[in-house]
Motif scaffolding. Structure first.
Motif, mmCIF file in Angstrom:
data_model
loop_
_atom_site.group_PDB
_atom_site.id
_atom_site.type_symbol
_atom_site.label_atom_id
_atom_site.label_comp_id
_atom_site.label_asym_id
_atom_site.label_seq_id
_atom_site.Cartn_x
_atom_site.Cartn_y
_atom_site.Cartn_z
ATOM 1 N N SER A 510 17.621 16.515 104.838
ATOM 2 C CA SER A 510 19.067 16.738 104.744
ATOM 3 C C SER A 510 19.395 17.629 103.552
ATOM 4 C CB SER A 510 19.822 15.412 104.631
ATOM 5 O OG SER A 510 19.525 14.767 103.404
ATOM 6 N N GLU A 511 20.485 18.374 103.697
ATOM 7 C CA GLU A 511 20.954 19.279 102.646
ATOM 8 C C GLU A 511 22.463 19.411 102.817
ATOM 9 O OE1 GLU A 511 20.863 20.523 99.638
ATOM 10 O OE2 GLU A 511 18.909 21.487 99.997
ATOM 11 N N ASN A 512 23.173 19.794 101.753
ATOM 12 C CA ASN A 512 24.604 20.055 101.905
ATOM 13 C C ASN A 512 24.984 21.357 101.232
ATOM 14 O OD1 ASN A 512 25.870 19.458 99.123
ATOM 15 N ND2 ASN A 512 24.655 17.614 99.497
ATOM 16 N N PHE A 513 26.056 21.967 101.765
ATOM 17 C CA PHE A 513 26.544 23.249 101.277
ATOM 18 C C PHE A 513 28.038 23.132 101.029
ATOM 19 C CE2 PHE A 513 22.888 23.924 103.940
ATOM 20 C CZ PHE A 513 22.106 24.780 103.186
ATOM 21 N N GLN A 514 28.449 23.318 99.797
ATOM 22 C CA GLN A 514 29.849 23.241 99.419
ATOM 23 C C GLN A 514 30.421 24.658 99.393
ATOM 24 O OE1 GLN A 514 31.362 20.268 98.984
ATOM 25 N NE2 GLN A 514 29.451 19.139 99.272
ATOM 26 N N LEU A 515 31.166 25.022 100.461
ATOM 27 C CA LEU A 515 31.706 26.377 100.557
ATOM 28 C C LEU A 515 33.231 26.392 100.562
ATOM 29 C CD1 LEU A 515 29.328 27.833 103.299
ATOM 30 C CD2 LEU A 515 29.041 27.896 100.835
ATOM 31 N N LYS A 516 33.852 25.301 100.087
ATOM 32 C CA LYS A 516 35.308 25.196 100.152
ATOM 33 C C LYS A 516 36.015 26.260 99.324
ATOM 34 C CE LYS A 516 35.908 20.324 101.353
ATOM 35 N NZ LYS A 516 36.483 19.023 100.952
ATOM 36 N N SER A 517 35.448 26.638 98.212
ATOM 37 C CA SER A 517 36.112 27.595 97.331
ATOM 38 C C SER A 517 35.694 29.031 97.610
ATOM 39 C CB SER A 517 35.811 27.256 95.866
ATOM 40 O OG SER A 517 34.413 27.331 95.613
ATOM 41 N N VAL A 518 34.774 29.226 98.561
ATOM 42 C CA VAL A 518 34.284 30.574 98.864
ATOM 43 C C VAL A 518 35.274 31.265 99.782
ATOM 44 C CG1 VAL A 518 32.404 31.913 99.879
ATOM 45 C CG2 VAL A 518 31.900 29.846 98.577
ATOM 46 N N LYS A 519 35.771 32.412 99.401
ATOM 47 C CA LYS A 519 36.765 33.133 100.192
ATOM 48 C C LYS A 519 36.163 34.305 100.954
ATOM 49 C CE LYS A 519 39.997 30.456 98.706
ATOM 50 N NZ LYS A 519 40.545 29.414 99.596
#
Length: 651
Positions: A510-519
């Motif tokens: 498992s892995e996670n990617f936090q892209l909420k702030s990427v525009k």
């Protein structure tokens, strides 16, 4: 003699009466020439028809039907100014003789960019009583298009078009481009000319592929394992490049060695084995039918296929519509349905393309307000997943001609299309341009890597899922390449994702990617995935278990990972295991020890409530005693704050 005169008079009166009933002319020569022109026109001999109709008009300049036929001939020859002039001459003779002439005139004016004149004559046509219903609808639509087109030409959108060059284009026709999520593989259709017996020419469609090398496209090569003596038309690559959907057609007669279709055109699927596409298979029903299916586009979710089907209306062939179908866990396709009543119209919708963001659809249509011919449109999904009203991409992207074969790069900034405009290499070429921001999709970056055995480094074919942490929805589902282990996962920006990779006989990853702030799209994530064989003492980090700072209550996003863990335990009922909690070094030893124990116990209790036997589980907290890296950076401390799963025994 008197008898012959009587016969002549009777014959003349009969012909005159017949002509008077049929035509607006009583001049025999005009009628004869007109009828000859009609026969030539019906046979497709426009030059001879034009010569004959000129003789007819010369014999009787007020012959309305002759002027109308001349207008039709010029329309077929795309000589629109002459066509408009002929229609107007017929109207000048008798404005109310044939009301539909205003509809034909207005269409020619619209296609010539004379939008104000077109509006006037469409409105004149619909002012008559008992107007045909379909023509009434079409007239109102074209009035709306005339207003739109006039405004669009006065407010052009940015358009800096560039030919893709001779690595892609040739003196043949190139069209229907498709591209992988990493932007490194470009595939398209080329129409090859094959010469037989002197002047006779046969044209046949083949698939070509090009790879990006040092920021330049390599010379396109035919995909020999897929090309046949028949037609291989529009195609679509999955975002990871592992699956290829292609259209194959046998329009007139079956060609030896070509794909066998249920109708004139069907959609086929080929999976990549190593570096080649192998064993294309007909998708059959319910995707294909006795009708024409073509122009596939496969969503980055790995489950949704968009394509174009020609509809059957009563006992006749109708318009082209965009259809959508999903493949289930049983590998069966759902019954295709119309993509949306807001998108499909009574006219044609073609050249469908779903962007890897899985939210933005591009297509061509002549059923929505536009510039004329087929224009390119965009529609987005709203928050409920429904398609919104299509938006015309504007002028000069769209013109009075047909526009199609549209593609947008994963980052959303570059668009590709096919055109036979001047200055190309011959026929239709593929062009590119910078897509203006208003009609860009959500930018997409990607994760790319290999799946392999943790102990032996052997390549593995494994299943992977990308899950939206906010909704729990699986947005991508696919497999790594069986020969190379390669995989590509499209990552639309602005969200956070959980990645789960699994294979029978191995612990999942498992892995996670936090892209909420990427525009906007960033450099891709390069991530190799080592899968650990199931054995005693083997452990994995549960990277998608989340807690608030200094708390031990499980956050809602953790339930996705815990669901995967429960599925794994159900498939492997003999495994007994330990859930362990770990912290960084911030805080006292005692505080960290208690926090790690409570976090491990939270997972233990969750599994217990979900039906995992207590006899299979233990939980333990290790505080900050087992760091996996140094605690002197935030990244390091984040890695040390973790929940692990370890195999204790296998009964």
């Amino acid at each position: 003699m008197k008898k012959n005169i009587c016969y002549f008079l009777l014959f003349f009166i009969s012909i005159s009466t017949y002509a008077q009933n049929r035509y607006t002319s009583l001049v025999p020569k005009a009628i004869r020439s007109y009828e000859s022109a009609t026969k030539f026109y019906d046979s497709g001999l426009n030059d001879k028809a034009l010569s004959a109709i000129e003789e007819s008009i010369e014999a009787d300049p007020n012959f309305i039907e002759a002027h109308m036929l001349m207008a039709n001939i010029y329309s077929d020859l795309k000589q629109r100014e002459k066509s408009i002039s002929s229609y107007k001459k017929a109207i000048d003779i008798n404005p109310d003789f044939f009301p539909k002439i205003y509809f034909s005139l207005a269409k020619e004016e619209f296609n010539s960019g004379k939008y104000e004149d077109a509006i006037k004559h469409f409105e004149k046509f619909i002012s008559y009583p008992k107007v045909n219903g379909s023509l009434l609808w079409k007239s109102k639509q074209m009035i709306e298009s005339s207003y739109f087109a006039s405004d669009a030409m006065n407010n052009p959108v940015p358009f800096d078009v560039k030919n893709m060059g001779d690595s892609i284009n040739s003196n043949h026709d190139e069209y229907f481009p498709t591209i992988t999520a990493d932007g490194n593989t470009f595939l398209f259709t080329r129409k090859i000319k094959t010469y037989f017996y002197g002047p006779l020419i046969s044209k046949q469609e083949d698939l070509f592929i090009s790879n990006l090398k040092n920021n330049e496209w390599g010379i396109a090569e035919p995909i020999s394992e897929l090309n046949t003596p028949g037609n291989e038309g529009a195609s679509a690559l999955s975002s990871d490049g592992q699956y290829l959907f292609l259209s194959a057609c046998n329009d007139e007669v079956e060609v030896e060695g070509a794909y066998k279709t249920l109708g004139s055109c069907d959609i086929f699927l080929s999976k990549k084995k190593g570096k080649i596409f192998a064993n294309p298979r007909n998708l059959n029903e319910p995707i294909n039918s006795s009708l024409k299916e073509s122009m596939p586009s496969f969503s980055s979710d790995g489950r949704t296929l968009y394509f174009v089907r020609r509809q059957k209306v009563l006992n006749s062939i109708g318009q082209y519509d965009i259809m959508v179908s999903q493949i289930g866990n049983n590998s069966n396709w759902s019954e295709p349905v119309s993509v949306s009543d807001l998108i499909n119209t009574q006219d044609d919708e073609t050249s469908v393309f779903i962007h890897p963001d899985d939210q933005t659809l591009y297509f061509s249509s002549n059923g929505h307000p536009g510039m004329g011919g087929k224009d390119i449109y965009m529609s987005r999904k709203d928050s409920t997943g429904k398609w919104q009203k299509p938006v015309n991409l504007g002028y000069p992207i769209n013109t009075i001609n047909d526009e199609g074969s549209f593609l947008v790069s994963p980052d959303g900034k570059t668009a590709y299309f096919s055109s036979d405009r001047d200055g190309g290499f011959g026929g239709k070429d593929i062009y590119q341009f910078s897509l203006y921001e208003k009609v860009q999709p959500i930018p997409v970056t990607y994760m790319k890597g290999k799946v392999f055995d943790y102990e032996t480094n052997n390549i593995l074919e494994a299943s992977f899922e990308l899950i939206d942490l906010s909704t729990g929805k699986t947005v991508v589902s696919s497999t790594s390449n069986a020969t190379t282990g390669d995989f590509i996962v499209a990552l639309p920006t602005g969200k956070s994702y959980a990645l789960n990779v699994s294979k029978d006989g191995y612990l999942f990853y498992s892995e996670n990617f936090q892209l909420k702030s990427v525009k906007s799209a960033k450099d891709p994530f390069l991530k190799n995935v080592p899968l650990k064989p199931i054995k005693v003492g083997q452990s994995i980090v549960l990277n998608n278990i989340f807690y608030d700072t200094d708390k031990y209550d499980l956050k809602n996003e953790s339930r996705i990972e815990l669901g995967k863990l429960i599925s794994f335990l159900e498939k492997n009922p003999k495994i007994k295991f330990e859930i362990s909690g770990h912290t960084d070094s911030i805080g006292t030893k005692q505080y960290n020890q208690v926090l790690s124990e409570k976090r491990a116990r939270s997972v233990f209790d969750y599994l217990l409530v979900k039906g995992v036997a207590i006899s299979r589980m233990t939980s333990k907290g290790y505080g900050d005693s087992k760091p996996v890296t140094k605690n002197n950076t935030e990244e390091g401390r984040s890695r040390n704050r973790r929940t692990e799963f370890m195999v204790n025994s296998i009964d």
